[in-house]
Design an enzyme around this catalytic site. Structure first.
Site, PDB file in Angstrom:
ATOM      1  N   TRP A 172     -22.152  93.234  58.703  1.00  0.00           N
ATOM      2  CA  TRP A 172     -23.048  92.141  58.285  1.00  0.00           C
ATOM      3  C   TRP A 172     -22.351  90.796  58.380  1.00  0.00           C
ATOM      4  O   TRP A 172     -22.956  89.802  58.793  1.00  0.00           O
ATOM      5  CB  TRP A 172     -23.614  92.417  56.895  1.00  0.00           C
ATOM      6  CG  TRP A 172     -24.436  93.672  56.915  1.00  0.00           C
ATOM      7  CD1 TRP A 172     -24.119  94.860  56.337  1.00  0.00           C
ATOM      8  CD2 TRP A 172     -25.660  93.886  57.631  1.00  0.00           C
ATOM      9  NE1 TRP A 172     -25.082  95.804  56.626  1.00  0.00           N
ATOM     10  CE2 TRP A 172     -26.041  95.236  57.419  1.00  0.00           C
ATOM     11  CE3 TRP A 172     -26.476  93.083  58.418  1.00  0.00           C
ATOM     12  CZ2 TRP A 172     -27.197  95.784  57.979  1.00  0.00           C
ATOM     13  CZ3 TRP A 172     -27.634  93.621  58.975  1.00  0.00           C
ATOM     14  CH2 TRP A 172     -27.985  94.963  58.746  1.00  0.00           C
ATOM     15  N   ASP A 217     -23.223  86.782  50.820  1.00  0.00           N
ATOM     16  CA  ASP A 217     -24.280  87.739  51.121  1.00  0.00           C
ATOM     17  C   ASP A 217     -24.084  88.924  50.185  1.00  0.00           C
ATOM     18  O   ASP A 217     -23.193  89.751  50.393  1.00  0.00           O
ATOM     19  CB  ASP A 217     -24.180  88.188  52.582  1.00  0.00           C
ATOM     20  CG  ASP A 217     -25.168  89.310  52.914  1.00  0.00           C
ATOM     21  OD1 ASP A 217     -25.928  89.732  52.021  1.00  0.00           O
ATOM     22  OD2 ASP A 217     -25.177  89.760  54.080  1.00  0.00           O
ATOM     23  N   LYS A 228     -32.293  96.878  48.670  1.00  0.00           N
ATOM     24  CA  LYS A 228     -31.209  97.768  48.246  1.00  0.00           C
ATOM     25  C   LYS A 228     -31.352  98.006  46.735  1.00  0.00           C
ATOM     26  O   LYS A 228     -31.615  99.112  46.312  1.00  0.00           O
ATOM     27  CB  LYS A 228     -29.845  97.144  48.533  1.00  0.00           C
ATOM     28  CG  LYS A 228     -29.704  96.491  49.891  1.00  0.00           C
ATOM     29  CD  LYS A 228     -29.728  97.461  51.048  1.00  0.00           C
ATOM     30  CE  LYS A 228     -29.450  96.723  52.352  1.00  0.00           C
ATOM     31  NZ  LYS A 228     -29.391  97.589  53.504  1.00  0.00           N
TER      32      LYS A 228
END
Lengths: 375, 375
Positions: B114, B185, B209
């Site tokens: 990511w 993030d 999530k």
């Protein structure tokens, strides 16, 4: 769930909801979503809990895409994408993909609040010309083909097919040279009537009017237009990424796509397709406009009669006191969300696909009574 | 809904779902959503059908915001925004708002897939320096503060607190000069543990999530950072628009915000807050990692022990044949979605907030058995 009068979550507690969007959804779709919400049959989990890369969700996404393709007969020359960010992000993505970094000019027809927002964003991206703007008549009409001139070398011609705030709608797409991609914000009338998609370069709609819940936007784009984006465009804004990734370049809004797919199937299986839907929508609109015309000393329609929207009926009452009473008395008869947008005032009755004929009948009947009592 | 063994939509048909995201949601939240789906009590319609400008939805949005504010004790120096486009759009929005059109440099720490995507998008927007990249060790660790150097004049320092694919997590935020906004993030660990938000310039998470369904992204941004955006930035990408518009600059993904608000309330009321959630999450992770360590000739953990993620446990088996059998036998015991990402291989067990302790126990027990039978 049993529908009992004392259960506030029961179907019997629902009203006729004339909201402009997010708007009414088909009850049968809501019931299916409800039944499968905790556990999607065969999946062992809610759809919301499943990986977008797994077979269950990819089948759902492809099913939604195929339903839209078959409703409109969309060929493989077009990609059908499910994106986030609403029409607002499309206002920027379209010019960013097609004219950012080149010297082409895009042309815009502005017939209401949404067209005005779209051209505002487009001007940040490159050369833009407004070739028709109806603001001087407070956006009460759409132009005829003779009222504007489209350049043969325009990057694209942009318009909004139905302006929800003013309640004006193009009965036909604008006249446009075949060399120029026609780009349409159909946020509030896609899926409400048949269209020849081959006329369009891009046609798009946020879902929350006729297609499902807020949070997903359908973009139908001719594949040759995927190759115009500058290399440094943000990845999310690049149509080609989403087309190449089958709308799964990143995690799509899975619940909204699931709901949209069910709405598209309802349109096909329960309604019988777009022509059948259009017939019902015209019947609903006729019921309400006829009351306006029969009581023209009391109700004042906003749109010129030949530009009236089949989706959003906008009209005013003789004064604010009557307007307030209209909204209040309608609500007491389970006719909800009728107050118009502040920029136009008055009443706005949104009668998208999922508003049943009975809802339009109930509104028309209420309007007749209200006019005869107060006119 | 009655839970019967023959009803595939019943709670009894649910499995333990170790999906990396979209991921398991709290059952009590799913049940509430289900009950209210057709008709929100008092509203006469589904939440999905209501205008985002109406009182019912604005109360829901503010309720979700207030739950997040109170879980973290977030001050008015920060805006809490609900956006679309996922982490992918944040990869671009952050540099576009903070460095597009100026000569500042932003610095990135890259500890997995990511972070790598984020820096790729950032490079399109301005000057970017990678000050730490763990790719040479296949992203099996996060750096110690002595391993990198942050400039005092950096536009911001960016990192990803938990890398879902590799299963590495920062136990503490990176060391960062107070002059530099720290940008995180936290897509896969926000709401999983307490944090001091005042350390951050921006911290964000897509919901799918720990926070709810896909389709909404929470962005917590220090208000002074709202004023750095260039004037010609697309409106949707401009944080200030969303902050000024109270997350309703355009239509928000109303269903996803509704669900997220319910998850935040579950965290507060049912779990007892972030410290309590962290304790459960650590207990779950310990159960699984202990089996890996006790069977270290059979299971090979991907992450270095001091960098192990509490959210995504990644490990491999001695060979592909055993890996395939592990996934298949686990599925037959209702332990689902355990296959790892193709870039790391092996197994990934995602044990976010909504995975109950019993699920981690069942997995640990299965792993013990499997190792003893096949080791």
């Amino acid at each position: 769930m049993s529908a009992s009068a004392t259960d506030p979550t029961a179907i019997s507690s629902r009203v006729y909801n004339f909201s402009a969007g997010p708007a009414a959804m088909p009850v049968s779709v809501l019931k299916e979503l409800q039944e499968e919400l905790l556990c999607l049959p065969g999946a062992g989990a809610s759809l919301m809990e499943l990986s977008h890369r797994g077979q269950v969700f990819t089948d759902i996404l492809h099913g939604a895409e195929n339903s839209i393709r078959s409703l409109y007969g969309i060929s493989d020359d077009y990609a059908v994408l499910f994106l986030q960010g609403g029409a607002a992000l499309q206002f920027s993505m379209i010019p960013a993909n097609l004219i950012r970094g080149n010297d082409k000019t895009a042309q815009y027809i502005v017939t209401g609040s949404w067209g005005k927002k779209a051209i505002g964003e487009a001007k940040k991206e490159g050369n833009i010309e407004s070739i028709y703007d109806a603001k001087e008549s407070n956006f009460d009409h759409v132009p005829s083909p003779g009222d504007y001139k489209v350049r043969d070398d325009a990057a694209y011609l942009y318009y909004c097919s139905n302006e929800t705030i003013q309640g004006v709608q193009f009965a036909q797409a604008p006249s446009c040279p075949t060399s120029v991609p026609l780009v349409c914000d159909a946020s509030s009338d896609l899926l409400s009537r048949p269209l020849d998609i081959n006329k369009y370069g891009i046609i798009y709609a946020c879902a929350q009017k006729n297609a499902g819940p807020a949070g997903v936007t359908v973009v139908i784009i001719r594949r040759d237009l995927l190759d115009h984006a500058p290399a440094n465009l943000p990845g999310y804004m690049t149509y080609k990424n989403h087309a190449d990734g089958d709308s799964m370049w990143n995690t799509p809004p899975t619940f909204a796509v699931w709901a949209l797919g069910k709405v598209a199937r309802w349109l096909t299986d329960d309604i019988g397709g777009l022509a059948a839907m259009q017939a019902v929508n015209e019947q609903k609109a006729k019921l309400v406009y006829e009351v306006i015309d029969a009581n023209s000393n009391f109700y004042k329609g906003h749109a010129k009669p030949d530009c009236r929207s089949k989706m959003n009926v906008t009209f005013n009452l003789p004064n604010d006191e009557l307007l307030g009473r209209f909204v209040k008395e309608a609500a007491s008869q389970d006719l909800a969300s009728l107050k118009g947008h502040r920029s136009v005032g008055g009443i706005r009755a949104s009668i998208y696909n999922a508003m049943p004929l009975e809802g339009a009948e109930a509104l028309a009947s209420f309007m007749k009574d209200f006019a005869s009592k107060n006119g």
